[in-house]
Motif scaffolding. Sequence first.
Motif, PDB file in Angstrom:
ATOM      1  N   ILE A  37      91.581  78.650  28.546  1.00  0.00           N
ATOM      2  CA  ILE A  37      91.634  78.332  29.967  1.00  0.00           C
ATOM      3  C   ILE A  37      93.059  77.955  30.340  1.00  0.00           C
ATOM      4  CG2 ILE A  37      90.788  76.827  31.806  1.00  0.00           C
ATOM      5  CD1 ILE A  37      88.650  78.648  30.757  1.00  0.00           C
ATOM      6  N   THR A  38      93.594  78.613  31.357  1.00  0.00           N
ATOM      7  CA  THR A  38      94.916  78.305  31.889  1.00  0.00           C
ATOM      8  C   THR A  38      94.787  78.132  33.402  1.00  0.00           C
ATOM      9  OG1 THR A  38      95.986  79.624  30.156  1.00  0.00           O
ATOM     10  CG2 THR A  38      97.319  79.049  32.089  1.00  0.00           C
ATOM     11  N   SER A  39      95.127  76.951  33.902  1.00  0.00           N
ATOM     12  CA  SER A  39      95.019  76.657  35.339  1.00  0.00           C
ATOM     13  C   SER A  39      93.621  76.982  35.867  1.00  0.00           C
ATOM     14  CB  SER A  39      96.083  77.427  36.115  1.00  0.00           C
ATOM     15  OG  SER A  39      97.380  77.056  35.705  1.00  0.00           O
ATOM     16  N   LEU A  40      92.611  76.579  35.102  1.00  0.00           N
ATOM     17  CA  LEU A  40      91.191  76.712  35.459  1.00  0.00           C
ATOM     18  C   LEU A  40      90.672  78.144  35.405  1.00  0.00           C
ATOM     19  CD1 LEU A  40      90.974  74.213  38.476  1.00  0.00           C
ATOM     20  CD2 LEU A  40      90.616  73.754  36.038  1.00  0.00           C
ATOM     21  N   LEU A  41      91.487  79.103  34.951  1.00  0.00           N
ATOM     22  CA  LEU A  41      91.074  80.488  34.836  1.00  0.00           C
ATOM     23  C   LEU A  41      91.136  80.933  33.373  1.00  0.00           C
ATOM     24  CD1 LEU A  41      92.979  81.974  37.914  1.00  0.00           C
ATOM     25  CD2 LEU A  41      90.582  81.257  37.799  1.00  0.00           C
ATOM     26  N   VAL A  42      90.415  82.028  33.056  1.00  0.00           N
ATOM     27  CA  VAL A  42      90.351  82.514  31.678  1.00  0.00           C
ATOM     28  C   VAL A  42      91.555  83.412  31.397  1.00  0.00           C
ATOM     29  CG1 VAL A  42      89.027  83.862  30.016  1.00  0.00           C
ATOM     30  CG2 VAL A  42      87.839  82.371  31.639  1.00  0.00           C
ATOM     31  N   PRO A  61      90.072  86.089  35.320  1.00  0.00           N
ATOM     32  CA  PRO A  61      88.742  85.816  35.876  1.00  0.00           C
ATOM     33  C   PRO A  61      88.431  84.322  35.873  1.00  0.00           C
ATOM     34  CG  PRO A  61      88.552  86.572  33.619  1.00  0.00           C
ATOM     35  CD  PRO A  61      90.008  86.686  33.983  1.00  0.00           C
ATOM     36  N   THR A  62      87.379  83.981  36.582  1.00  0.00           N
ATOM     37  CA  THR A  62      86.955  82.590  36.708  1.00  0.00           C
ATOM     38  C   THR A  62      85.776  82.313  35.781  1.00  0.00           C
ATOM     39  OG1 THR A  62      87.632  82.573  39.028  1.00  0.00           O
ATOM     40  CG2 THR A  62      86.112  80.845  38.315  1.00  0.00           C
ATOM     41  N   PRO A  63      85.851  81.272  34.949  1.00  0.00           N
ATOM     42  CA  PRO A  63      84.690  80.917  34.127  1.00  0.00           C
ATOM     43  C   PRO A  63      83.641  80.192  34.968  1.00  0.00           C
ATOM     44  CG  PRO A  63      86.447  79.338  33.766  1.00  0.00           C
ATOM     45  CD  PRO A  63      86.994  80.375  34.725  1.00  0.00           C
TER      46      PRO A  63
END
Length: 286
Positions: A37-42, A61-63
Amino acid sequence: MIRHIMTAGNAQTRLWTPSELTTPPTVWLNDQSRITITSLLVSSWFSLPKDNWDFTNASRPTPLSAGATDSLGGKRTLSFQGTAAHLSVGSGISGDIFRNTNAVWFMAIMKKIALDGSNTNRVVLFNSTITSAVPRFCVRLGTATTKNTFQIQVRGSDAESTKTLADSSELADTNFHIFMATMSYITQEGKLYIDGVEVASNSALTDSAAATSDTGSVNALDLCALNSTQWADVVLGEVLIGTGSVPSTDERYRLEGYLAHRWKSKALLPGGHQHETQAPRTLPWT
């Protein structure tokens, strides 16, 4: 992978997994795959079982955590919003899996985020031959001439023309479904399945009956894009990509049953399916 053991009399059984296919999948991504996870994204999604494939990208993408909208079966999913998000594996690795192979297959439990109102290119999986725009194997949920349709584009060698196999019906909803595409280059036969039902087939899909050519792909293996364009607007739960041989009918049933039950979506399976009521197991249970 976690294995679940059950006891029946003196016999111990465990849930069947895709690792037990005659030819196990080359790429296997799901909620148990390691992610970064980087800055709330995968920023990375690693393939099972040994982190040997690392899908990465700067457009991420977004988890969706278990219980979130568009999660499934109490498990994490990944949301690709259809405007930039995608993940890729570098061509130095991914090119080899589509070289000199007799067959390719793709399977996923996924959903479209929204139905397109007009014809729109939506690429779920892409790998090309020498020319970047020409697919060796490509999975789509829409093109510039058809919208919301499950289809594949294939070619066996660099000299062949690209051929398309498509479902004749558009997707009718934005629910999760089990999609499978198989392509046997040595028999020229391609097939598409949705929720355990065959929706399209062609026994002479490629120009010739032969394994794919030796030429390596110059492009990465793209998930949810084609060279940073034609993004798919999908939520992915699990993705399996195999090469070498097409799963047998029994193996296809097992794969469908595995996905349906693992993601608590057994209602997707058609009546009479081998695993309509019970997930596939190893012997002595089937």
